[in-house]
Design a protein around this motif. Structure first.
Motif, mmCIF file in Angstrom:
data_model
loop_
_atom_site.group_PDB
_atom_site.id
_atom_site.type_symbol
_atom_site.label_atom_id
_atom_site.label_comp_id
_atom_site.label_asym_id
_atom_site.label_seq_id
_atom_site.Cartn_x
_atom_site.Cartn_y
_atom_site.Cartn_z
ATOM 1 N N THR A 50 0.864 -1.173 0.000
ATOM 2 C CA THR A 50 0.000 0.000 0.000
ATOM 3 C C THR A 50 0.905 1.229 0.000
ATOM 4 N N GLU A 51 0.982 1.878 -1.137
ATOM 5 C CA GLU A 51 1.827 3.076 -1.274
ATOM 6 C C GLU A 51 1.164 4.294 -0.648
ATOM 7 N N ALA A 52 -0.161 4.364 -0.734
ATOM 8 C CA ALA A 52 -0.934 5.446 -0.112
ATOM 9 C C ALA A 52 -2.364 4.954 0.050
ATOM 10 N N ILE A 53 -3.040 5.482 1.075
ATOM 11 C CA ILE A 53 -4.455 5.158 1.273
ATOM 12 C C ILE A 53 -5.092 6.264 2.099
ATOM 13 N N VAL A 54 -6.339 6.522 1.806
ATOM 14 C CA VAL A 54 -7.144 7.423 2.630
ATOM 15 C C VAL A 54 -8.546 6.832 2.684
ATOM 16 N N ILE A 55 -9.091 6.761 3.895
ATOM 17 C CA ILE A 55 -10.429 6.222 4.106
ATOM 18 C C ILE A 55 -11.323 7.389 4.482
ATOM 19 N N LEU A 56 -12.344 7.606 3.689
ATOM 20 C CA LEU A 56 -13.321 8.648 3.958
ATOM 21 C C LEU A 56 -14.614 7.989 4.406
ATOM 22 N N PRO A 57 -15.620 8.769 4.816
ATOM 23 C CA PRO A 57 -16.841 8.142 5.337
ATOM 24 C C PRO A 57 -17.502 7.160 4.371
ATOM 25 N N ASP A 58 -17.533 7.483 3.080
ATOM 26 C CA ASP A 58 -18.293 6.686 2.121
ATOM 27 C C ASP A 58 -17.470 6.108 0.974
ATOM 28 N N HIS A 59 -16.183 6.382 0.944
ATOM 29 C CA HIS A 59 -15.322 5.826 -0.099
ATOM 30 C C HIS A 59 -13.877 5.852 0.365
ATOM 31 N N LEU A 60 -13.035 5.188 -0.407
ATOM 32 C CA LEU A 60 -11.610 5.213 -0.104
ATOM 33 C C LEU A 60 -10.831 5.294 -1.400
ATOM 34 N N HIS A 61 -9.618 5.796 -1.283
ATOM 35 C CA HIS A 61 -8.658 5.805 -2.388
ATOM 36 C C HIS A 61 -7.424 5.083 -1.896
ATOM 37 N N ALA A 62 -6.816 4.313 -2.778
ATOM 38 C CA ALA A 62 -5.605 3.588 -2.412
ATOM 39 C C ALA A 62 -4.699 3.485 -3.626
ATOM 40 N N ILE A 63 -3.419 3.445 -3.352
ATOM 41 C CA ILE A 63 -2.424 3.151 -4.384
ATOM 42 C C ILE A 63 -1.719 1.886 -3.943
ATOM 43 N N TRP A 64 -1.764 0.881 -4.819
ATOM 44 C CA TRP A 64 -1.140 -0.408 -4.534
ATOM 45 C C TRP A 64 -0.048 -0.692 -5.545
ATOM 46 N N ARG A 65 1.016 -1.339 -5.053
ATOM 47 C CA ARG A 65 2.033 -1.921 -5.925
ATOM 48 C C ARG A 65 1.909 -3.430 -5.767
ATOM 49 N N LEU A 66 1.626 -4.100 -6.873
ATOM 50 C CA LEU A 66 1.448 -5.551 -6.837
ATOM 51 C C LEU A 66 2.782 -6.271 -7.006
ATOM 52 N N PRO A 67 2.852 -7.502 -6.532
ATOM 53 C CA PRO A 67 4.088 -8.279 -6.690
ATOM 54 C C PRO A 67 4.394 -8.526 -8.169
ATOM 55 N N GLU A 68 5.653 -8.722 -8.438
ATOM 56 C CA GLU A 68 6.096 -9.022 -9.800
ATOM 57 C C GLU A 68 5.302 -10.193 -10.369
ATOM 58 N N GLY A 69 4.817 -10.022 -11.582
ATOM 59 C CA GLY A 69 4.073 -11.071 -12.267
ATOM 60 C C GLY A 69 2.612 -11.182 -11.856
ATOM 61 N N ASP A 70 2.154 -10.366 -10.934
ATOM 62 C CA ASP A 70 0.789 -10.447 -10.403
ATOM 63 C C ASP A 70 0.007 -9.205 -10.830
ATOM 64 N N ALA A 71 -1.156 -9.425 -11.440
ATOM 65 C CA ALA A 71 -2.019 -8.313 -11.850
ATOM 66 C C ALA A 71 -3.430 -8.479 -11.289
ATOM 67 N N ASP A 72 -3.614 -9.360 -10.314
ATOM 68 C CA ASP A 72 -4.952 -9.674 -9.821
ATOM 69 C C ASP A 72 -5.378 -8.779 -8.661
ATOM 70 N N PHE A 73 -5.659 -7.544 -8.963
ATOM 71 C CA PHE A 73 -6.185 -6.640 -7.941
ATOM 72 C C PHE A 73 -7.677 -6.863 -7.724
ATOM 73 N N SER A 74 -8.385 -7.350 -8.743
ATOM 74 C CA SER A 74 -9.841 -7.536 -8.625
ATOM 75 C C SER A 74 -10.213 -8.521 -7.523
ATOM 76 N N THR A 75 -9.512 -9.645 -7.451
ATOM 77 C CA THR A 75 -9.806 -10.626 -6.401
ATOM 78 C C THR A 75 -9.525 -10.026 -5.030
ATOM 79 N N ARG A 76 -8.460 -9.269 -4.918
ATOM 80 C CA ARG A 76 -8.134 -8.649 -3.629
ATOM 81 C C ARG A 76 -9.265 -7.715 -3.187
ATOM 82 N N TRP A 77 -9.741 -6.843 -4.088
ATOM 83 C CA TRP A 77 -10.821 -5.925 -3.714
ATOM 84 C C TRP A 77 -12.103 -6.695 -3.400
ATOM 85 N N LYS A 78 -12.394 -7.726 -4.164
ATOM 86 C CA LYS A 78 -13.588 -8.534 -3.893
ATOM 87 C C LYS A 78 -13.518 -9.111 -2.486
#
Length: 172
Positions: A50-78
């Motif tokens: 997690t490079e950056a994150i902010v949690i607000l009352p109704d939404h959040l923003h995050a910046i993630w760096r995934l491991p080499e060879g991994d592009a599966d952010f969708s499963t993580r968010w699910k």
């Protein structure tokens, strides 16, 4: 059924916006401990930085760096969304299609992602994360908002304590 295209860059860095279904609720800050538990569990099981994150009352923003060879952010968010919803235990009004898919109506379907292209893009999106509570009128300065990674980065010496949001960083 719509076919949503996602930019998939193995080992990439991404900016995300994830929102509650009811944008008038404050569930993320009122139950931040549950969100932290779900987030931490997924981060341990499917590592990412997690490079950056902010949690607000109704939404959040995050910046993630995934491991080499991994592009599966969708499963993580699910899994984060499901973990929070399960811990939260609340059900919200849902459409027939949400009921049919077993959704409890806490989160908006899907999320928004953006592939970080270069250091300038990264800096702009980090500023956006940190400045978002100011943009929404929740605080006067980014450091006044507790649920932000800016505090971690100040402690680590990556951000000066007097950090200010560059003029126009919020599209104003």
């Amino acid at each position: 059924m719509p076919n949503y295209r996602r930019a998939r860059v193995p080992g990439g860095t991404y900016f995300f916006t994830v929102a509650l279904a009811d944008r008038n609720r404050r569930d993320l800050v009122e139950h931040i401990d549950l969100l932290r538990q779900a987030y931490g569990e997924v981060a341990r099981k499917r590592p990412f930085a997690t490079e950056a994150i902010v949690i607000l009352p109704d939404h959040l923003h995050a910046i993630w760096r995934l491991p080499e060879g991994d592009a599966d952010f969708s499963t993580r968010w699910k899994e984060i969304k499901a973990g929070f919803s399960k811990r939260f235990g609340a059900r919200r009004p849902r459409s027939g299609s949400k009921r049919a898919k077993g959704e409890v109506g806490v989160w908006q379907r899907r999320f928004w992602e953006h592939v970080i292209r270069d250091p300038a893009d990264m800096a702009a999106h980090m500023a956006y994360c940190w400045g978002n509570p100011v943009k929404h009128g929740l605080v006067a300065r980014p450091t006044d908002w507790e649920a932000s990674s800016i505090h971690r980065d100040i402690r680590a010496g990556r951000v000066p304590p007097e950090w200010a949001v560059p003029e126009g960083a919020f599209g104003e």
